[in-house]
Design a protein around this motif. Structure first.
Motif, PDB file in Angstrom:
ATOM      1  N   HIS A  28       0.681  -1.160  -0.170  1.00  0.00           N
ATOM      2  CA  HIS A  28      -0.053   0.125   0.039  1.00  0.00           C
ATOM      3  C   HIS A  28       1.028   1.218   0.010  1.00  0.00           C
ATOM      4  CE1 HIS A  28      -3.690  -2.096   0.446  1.00  0.00           C
ATOM      5  NE2 HIS A  28      -3.223  -2.823   1.368  1.00  0.00           N
ATOM      6  N   THR A  29       1.238   1.757  -1.088  1.00  0.00           N
ATOM      7  CA  THR A  29       1.918   2.724  -1.238  1.00  0.00           C
ATOM      8  C   THR A  29       1.659   3.739  -2.367  1.00  0.00           C
ATOM      9  OG1 THR A  29       4.409   3.682  -1.487  1.00  0.00           O
ATOM     10  CG2 THR A  29       3.690   1.629  -2.795  1.00  0.00           C
ATOM     11  N   GLU A  30       2.091   5.027  -2.445  1.00  0.00           N
ATOM     12  CA  GLU A  30       1.784   5.889  -3.715  1.00  0.00           C
ATOM     13  C   GLU A  30       2.914   5.750  -4.609  1.00  0.00           C
ATOM     14  OE1 GLU A  30       1.340  10.048  -2.516  1.00  0.00           O
ATOM     15  OE2 GLU A  30      -0.680   9.730  -1.288  1.00  0.00           O
ATOM     16  N   VAL A  80      -2.139   0.248  -5.682  1.00  0.00           N
ATOM     17  CA  VAL A  80      -1.131   1.469  -5.631  1.00  0.00           C
ATOM     18  C   VAL A  80      -1.966   2.551  -5.396  1.00  0.00           C
ATOM     19  CG1 VAL A  80       0.694   2.497  -6.711  1.00  0.00           C
ATOM     20  CG2 VAL A  80       0.454   0.172  -7.276  1.00  0.00           C
ATOM     21  N   LYS A  81      -1.679   3.696  -4.616  1.00  0.00           N
ATOM     22  CA  LYS A  81      -2.277   4.868  -4.438  1.00  0.00           C
ATOM     23  C   LYS A  81      -1.786   6.101  -5.262  1.00  0.00           C
ATOM     24  CE  LYS A  81      -2.751   3.616   0.400  1.00  0.00           C
ATOM     25  NZ  LYS A  81      -2.413   4.137   1.959  1.00  0.00           N
ATOM     26  N   GLY A  82      -2.661   6.859  -5.360  1.00  0.00           N
ATOM     27  CA  GLY A  82      -2.390   8.359  -6.404  1.00  0.00           C
ATOM     28  C   GLY A  82      -2.523   8.163  -7.797  1.00  0.00           C
ATOM     29  N   ASP A  83      -2.140   8.922  -8.283  1.00  0.00           N
ATOM     30  CA  ASP A  83      -2.449   9.202  -9.918  1.00  0.00           C
ATOM     31  C   ASP A  83      -1.016   8.780 -10.451  1.00  0.00           C
ATOM     32  OD1 ASP A  83      -3.437   9.856 -12.506  1.00  0.00           O
ATOM     33  OD2 ASP A  83      -3.066  11.888 -12.301  1.00  0.00           O
TER      34      ASP A  83
END
Length: 211
Positions: A36-38, A57-60
């Motif tokens: 769980h990371t950006e 995955v986090k973020g754009d």
């Protein structure tokens, strides 16, 4: 840059300016804690459950899963077509080897490579500073073939991946035999910091710990 191992073939590569590349994120069945990371970039070598869980995955982020040349800011990425087995993909399909140009260095992630590399593929890969290489056999090259591949690429350091640990939920070969044959050293952390100046301080083969 920093290279952090989440287990299996999943690494977070963070450039000096903070750009994050996540490689081959796995799903919950693999046994390691989910990454769980950006990230700004996510590369996937092939579409199997233990390498392609981009939903975690986090973020754009930019999702790269094909052969070709890509750029993101000052980072260059080359995807090179290979196979997931020794029979030209007839058993397990294709595999993309990724070469990342970051902070003046070349990092190569071999994904689930299933065969020794051809001269043409070696030419495409080019000079490598850090090689992330599967060694566990069964679904990829085994330790002995990995040694051949390391010799053919001749990186400054190699980091093994995709092998059996107490966390992994399925059977692969363990790390010990490969490390003994390569006189490798175990690093006491899941994260390593490298640059042009300190690469020579590391052993030729260094295995990251899983924490």
């Amino acid at each position: 840059m920093k290279i952090k191992w989440f287990g299996h073939s999943c690494f977070l590569i963070t450039s000096d300016n903070g750009t994050r590349i996540l490689t081959d994120p796995f799903d919950e069945t693999v046994g390691y804690s989910l990454p769980h990371t950006e990230a700004e970039i996510v590369t996937v070598s092939h579409n199997h459950f233990d390498h392609a869980n981009v939903g975690v995955v986090k973020g754009d982020f930019k999702h790269i899963k094909d052969a070709g040349n890509f750029t993101h800011g000052d980072i260059g990425i080359k995807g090179i077509s290979t196979f997931h087995d020794e029979l030209s993909g007839t058993k397990r399909g294709t595999n993309i080897v990724f070469v990342y140009s970051i902070d003046g260095m070349s990092i190569c992630h071999l994904g689930d490579l299933g065969h020794a590399l051809s001269q043409e593929q070696l030419k495409e890969i080019g000079k490598v500073d850090v090689l992330l290489i599967p060694i566990g056999g069964v679904y990829t090259i085994d330790g002995d073939t990995a040694i051949e591949v390391i010799k053919s690429i001749n990186p400054r350091i190699s980091i093994p991946m995709h092998y059996k640990t107490k966390h992994l939920s399925f059977e692969l070969a363990e790390l010990q035999s490969f490390m003994e044959k390569m006189d490798g050293k175990k690093y006491p952390s899941n994260e390593i910091t490298i640059n042009e100046d300190n690469l020579s301080e590391y052993p030729k083969v260094v295995a990251l710990d899983y924490i």
